[in-house]
Design a protein around this motif. Sequence first.
Motif, PDB file in Angstrom:
ATOM      1  N   MET A   1     -44.458 -19.069   5.894  1.00 27.03           N
ATOM      2  CA  MET A   1     -43.509 -18.211   6.548  1.00 27.03           C
ATOM      3  C   MET A   1     -42.110 -18.807   6.344  1.00 27.03           C
ATOM      4  SD  MET A   1     -43.882 -16.623  10.107  1.00 27.03           S
ATOM      5  CE  MET A   1     -42.823 -16.698  11.434  1.00 27.03           C
ATOM      6  N   PRO A   2     -41.177 -17.995   5.842  1.00 27.06           N
ATOM      7  CA  PRO A   2     -39.837 -18.518   5.572  1.00 27.06           C
ATOM      8  C   PRO A   2     -39.054 -18.725   6.878  1.00 27.06           C
ATOM      9  CG  PRO A   2     -39.959 -16.213   4.964  1.00 27.06           C
ATOM     10  CD  PRO A   2     -41.339 -16.628   5.361  1.00 27.06           C
ATOM     11  N   ARG A   3     -38.201 -19.684   6.815  1.00 29.99           N
ATOM     12  CA  ARG A   3     -37.359 -20.032   7.966  1.00 29.99           C
ATOM     13  C   ARG A   3     -36.149 -19.093   8.023  1.00 29.99           C
ATOM     14  NH1 ARG A   3     -33.090 -23.779   8.072  1.00 29.99           N
ATOM     15  NH2 ARG A   3     -32.645 -24.418  10.171  1.00 29.99           N
ATOM     16  N   ARG A   4     -35.794 -18.636   9.239  1.00 25.82           N
ATOM     17  CA  ARG A   4     -34.621 -17.782   9.367  1.00 25.82           C
ATOM     18  C   ARG A   4     -33.363 -18.655   9.394  1.00 25.82           C
ATOM     19  NH1 ARG A   4     -35.214 -13.518  14.129  1.00 25.82           N
ATOM     20  NH2 ARG A   4     -35.105 -15.460  15.277  1.00 25.82           N
ATOM     21  N   PRO A   5     -32.306 -18.242   8.711  1.00 29.36           N
ATOM     22  CA  PRO A   5     -31.070 -19.023   8.734  1.00 29.36           C
ATOM     23  C   PRO A   5     -30.426 -18.985  10.123  1.00 29.36           C
ATOM     24  CG  PRO A   5     -30.876 -17.144   7.239  1.00 29.36           C
ATOM     25  CD  PRO A   5     -32.247 -17.121   7.803  1.00 29.36           C
ATOM     26  N   PRO A   6     -29.740 -20.065  10.516  1.00 26.09           N
ATOM     27  CA  PRO A   6     -29.121 -20.119  11.844  1.00 26.09           C
ATOM     28  C   PRO A   6     -28.128 -18.985  12.101  1.00 26.09           C
ATOM     29  CG  PRO A   6     -29.100 -22.291  10.838  1.00 26.09           C
ATOM     30  CD  PRO A   6     -29.597 -21.341   9.817  1.00 26.09           C
ATOM     31  N   ALA A   7     -27.440 -18.523  11.075  1.00 33.12           N
ATOM     32  CA  ALA A   7     -26.470 -17.448  11.257  1.00 33.12           C
ATOM     33  C   ALA A   7     -27.147 -16.164  11.741  1.00 33.12           C
ATOM     34  CB  ALA A   7     -25.717 -17.192   9.965  1.00 33.12           C
ATOM     35  N   ARG A   8     -28.341 -15.885  11.238  1.00 27.28           N
ATOM     36  CA  ARG A   8     -29.073 -14.689  11.684  1.00 27.28           C
ATOM     37  C   ARG A   8     -29.535 -14.838  13.124  1.00 27.28           C
ATOM     38  NH1 ARG A   8     -33.683 -12.820   7.944  1.00 27.28           N
ATOM     39  NH2 ARG A   8     -34.058 -11.513   9.757  1.00 27.28           N
ATOM     40  N   ILE A   9     -29.896 -16.032  13.509  1.00 32.74           N
ATOM     41  CA  ILE A   9     -30.328 -16.267  14.885  1.00 32.74           C
ATOM     42  C   ILE A   9     -29.143 -16.107  15.833  1.00 32.74           C
ATOM     43  CG2 ILE A   9     -31.226 -18.008  16.483  1.00 32.74           C
ATOM     44  CD1 ILE A   9     -32.792 -19.137  14.084  1.00 32.74           C
ATOM     45  N   ARG A  10     -27.993 -16.698  15.466  1.00 30.57           N
ATOM     46  CA  ARG A  10     -26.795 -16.625  16.315  1.00 30.57           C
ATOM     47  C   ARG A  10     -26.230 -15.216  16.396  1.00 30.57           C
ATOM     48  NH1 ARG A  10     -23.968 -20.331  13.263  1.00 30.57           N
ATOM     49  NH2 ARG A  10     -25.482 -21.952  13.054  1.00 30.57           N
ATOM     50  N   ALA A  11     -26.449 -14.408  15.382  1.00 31.33           N
ATOM     51  CA  ALA A  11     -25.909 -13.050  15.376  1.00 31.33           C
ATOM     52  C   ALA A  11     -26.488 -12.209  16.505  1.00 31.33           C
ATOM     53  CB  ALA A  11     -26.169 -12.384  14.031  1.00 31.33           C
ATOM     54  N   HIS A  12     -27.701 -12.497  16.910  1.00 35.20           N
ATOM     55  CA  HIS A  12     -28.347 -11.719  17.963  1.00 35.20           C
ATOM     56  C   HIS A  12     -28.142 -12.308  19.352  1.00 35.20           C
ATOM     57  CE1 HIS A  12     -30.185  -9.195  14.990  1.00 35.20           C
ATOM     58  NE2 HIS A  12     -30.664 -10.250  14.361  1.00 35.20           N
ATOM     59  N   ALA A  13     -27.620 -13.511  19.414  1.00 36.68           N
ATOM     60  CA  ALA A  13     -27.406 -14.146  20.716  1.00 36.68           C
ATOM     61  C   ALA A  13     -26.214 -13.501  21.416  1.00 36.68           C
ATOM     62  CB  ALA A  13     -27.164 -15.645  20.530  1.00 36.68           C
ATOM     63  N   THR A  14     -26.305 -13.387  22.721  1.00 34.95           N
ATOM     64  CA  THR A  14     -25.185 -12.840  23.481  1.00 34.95           C
ATOM     65  C   THR A  14     -24.160 -13.945  23.712  1.00 34.95           C
ATOM     66  OG1 THR A  14     -26.278 -13.331  25.562  1.00 34.95           O
ATOM     67  CG2 THR A  14     -26.624 -11.126  24.652  1.00 34.95           C
ATOM     68  N   LYS A  15     -22.910 -13.574  23.587  1.00 35.55           N
ATOM     69  CA  LYS A  15     -21.846 -14.550  23.793  1.00 35.55           C
ATOM     70  C   LYS A  15     -21.391 -14.498  25.244  1.00 35.55           C
ATOM     71  CE  LYS A  15     -20.134 -14.574  19.122  1.00 35.55           C
ATOM     72  NZ  LYS A  15     -18.986 -14.443  18.256  1.00 35.55           N
ATOM     73  N   ARG A  16     -21.380 -15.654  25.868  1.00 28.21           N
ATOM     74  CA  ARG A  16     -20.913 -15.733  27.244  1.00 28.21           C
ATOM     75  C   ARG A  16     -19.442 -16.130  27.231  1.00 28.21           C
ATOM     76  NH1 ARG A  16     -24.223 -19.951  30.194  1.00 28.21           N
ATOM     77  NH2 ARG A  16     -23.897 -20.991  28.237  1.00 28.21           N
ATOM     78  N   PRO A  17     -18.589 -15.444  27.996  1.00 25.78           N
ATOM     79  CA  PRO A  17     -17.182 -15.832  28.023  1.00 25.78           C
ATOM     80  C   PRO A  17     -17.016 -17.153  28.758  1.00 25.78           C
ATOM     81  CG  PRO A  17     -17.579 -14.060  29.570  1.00 25.78           C
ATOM     82  CD  PRO A  17     -18.860 -14.286  28.810  1.00 25.78           C
ATOM     83  N   ARG A  18     -16.185 -17.999  28.225  1.00 30.18           N
ATOM     84  CA  ARG A  18     -15.889 -19.264  28.890  1.00 30.18           C
ATOM     85  C   ARG A  18     -14.882 -18.995  29.996  1.00 30.18           C
ATOM     86  NH1 ARG A  18     -14.041 -22.744  24.085  1.00 30.18           N
ATOM     87  NH2 ARG A  18     -13.204 -23.946  25.794  1.00 30.18           N
ATOM     88  N   PRO A  19     -15.012 -19.648  31.138  1.00 25.89           N
ATOM     89  CA  PRO A  19     -14.111 -19.332  32.247  1.00 25.89           C
ATOM     90  C   PRO A  19     -12.657 -19.678  31.957  1.00 25.89           C
ATOM     91  CG  PRO A  19     -15.496 -21.211  32.776  1.00 25.89           C
ATOM     92  CD  PRO A  19     -15.989 -20.656  31.478  1.00 25.89           C
ATOM     93  N   TRP A  20     -12.396 -20.642  31.095  1.00 26.40           N
ATOM     94  CA  TRP A  20     -11.026 -21.039  30.804  1.00 26.40           C
ATOM     95  C   TRP A  20     -10.720 -20.810  29.340  1.00 26.40           C
ATOM     96  CZ3 TRP A  20     -13.924 -25.101  33.298  1.00 26.40           C
ATOM     97  CH2 TRP A  20     -13.845 -25.022  34.674  1.00 26.40           C
ATOM     98  N   SER A  21     -11.071 -19.637  28.856  1.00 25.87           N
ATOM     99  CA  SER A  21     -10.842 -19.363  27.443  1.00 25.87           C
ATOM    100  C   SER A  21      -9.344 -19.270  27.168  1.00 25.87           C
ATOM    101  CB  SER A  21     -11.528 -18.066  27.038  1.00 25.87           C
ATOM    102  OG  SER A  21     -10.949 -16.986  27.715  1.00 25.87           O
ATOM    103  N   ALA A  22      -8.986 -19.286  25.932  1.00 29.32           N
ATOM    104  CA  ALA A  22      -7.586 -19.337  25.525  1.00 29.32           C
ATOM    105  C   ALA A  22      -6.996 -17.953  25.309  1.00 29.32           C
ATOM    106  CB  ALA A  22      -7.462 -20.169  24.264  1.00 29.32           C
ATOM    107  N   ARG A  23      -7.399 -16.990  26.103  1.00 27.01           N
ATOM    108  CA  ARG A  23      -6.800 -15.668  25.943  1.00 27.01           C
ATOM    109  C   ARG A  23      -5.394 -15.673  26.540  1.00 27.01           C
ATOM    110  NH1 ARG A  23     -10.624 -15.332  29.995  1.00 27.01           N
ATOM    111  NH2 ARG A  23      -9.803 -14.612  31.971  1.00 27.01           N
ATOM    112  N   ARG A  24      -4.583 -14.690  26.172  1.00 32.26           N
ATOM    113  CA  ARG A  24      -3.191 -14.620  26.580  1.00 32.26           C
ATOM    114  C   ARG A  24      -3.089 -14.381  28.088  1.00 32.26           C
ATOM    115  NH1 ARG A  24       0.821 -11.439  27.624  1.00 32.26           N
ATOM    116  NH2 ARG A  24       2.856 -11.649  26.694  1.00 32.26           N
TER     117      ARG A  24
END
Length: 143
Positions: A1-24
């Motif tokens: 069974m071939p291994r899935r690349p990390p980029a494909r795994i991360r693409a489906h992960a939900t991104k959690r906003p950081r509380p002190w992100s660098a937004r304007r």
Amino acid sequence: MPRRPPARIRAHATKRPRPWSARRTPGLPVGSGGLAAAIRRLEHRRSDLEPGGVADAFTRWARLSSGPARRLTTDMCCLHGCCEPDPRALLELAVHLLPRRSARELRRLLEPIDRRFRERTLPDPFAPPGPWWTRRLAQGVLD
């Protein structure tokens, strides 16, 4: 069974906003994201600072320094803390509590506003000791 690349795994992960992100930060001019994040962290750590208070103080100080002369004469009482918190005092507190790099950037943003305030007011020789912005007279407004 071939291994899935990390980029494909991360693409489906939900991104959690950081509380002190660098937004304007609304109210502050466009600066680095590091300054906005440092201000958010400072407001989160200090109980006497409310969220968005530094940006609000920056907006009020810029409006006071650059607005019409009638606003300058009526709003000068706020610099003595009689009716609401002094916006310049809050900004000075933030400059002293922020990390060195962020404080330098905030000072750079405040410099033209302070210069405009000094140009539009006169020094008060009879003022009690205190910060420089409270020892200014609005009666000699040079508009």
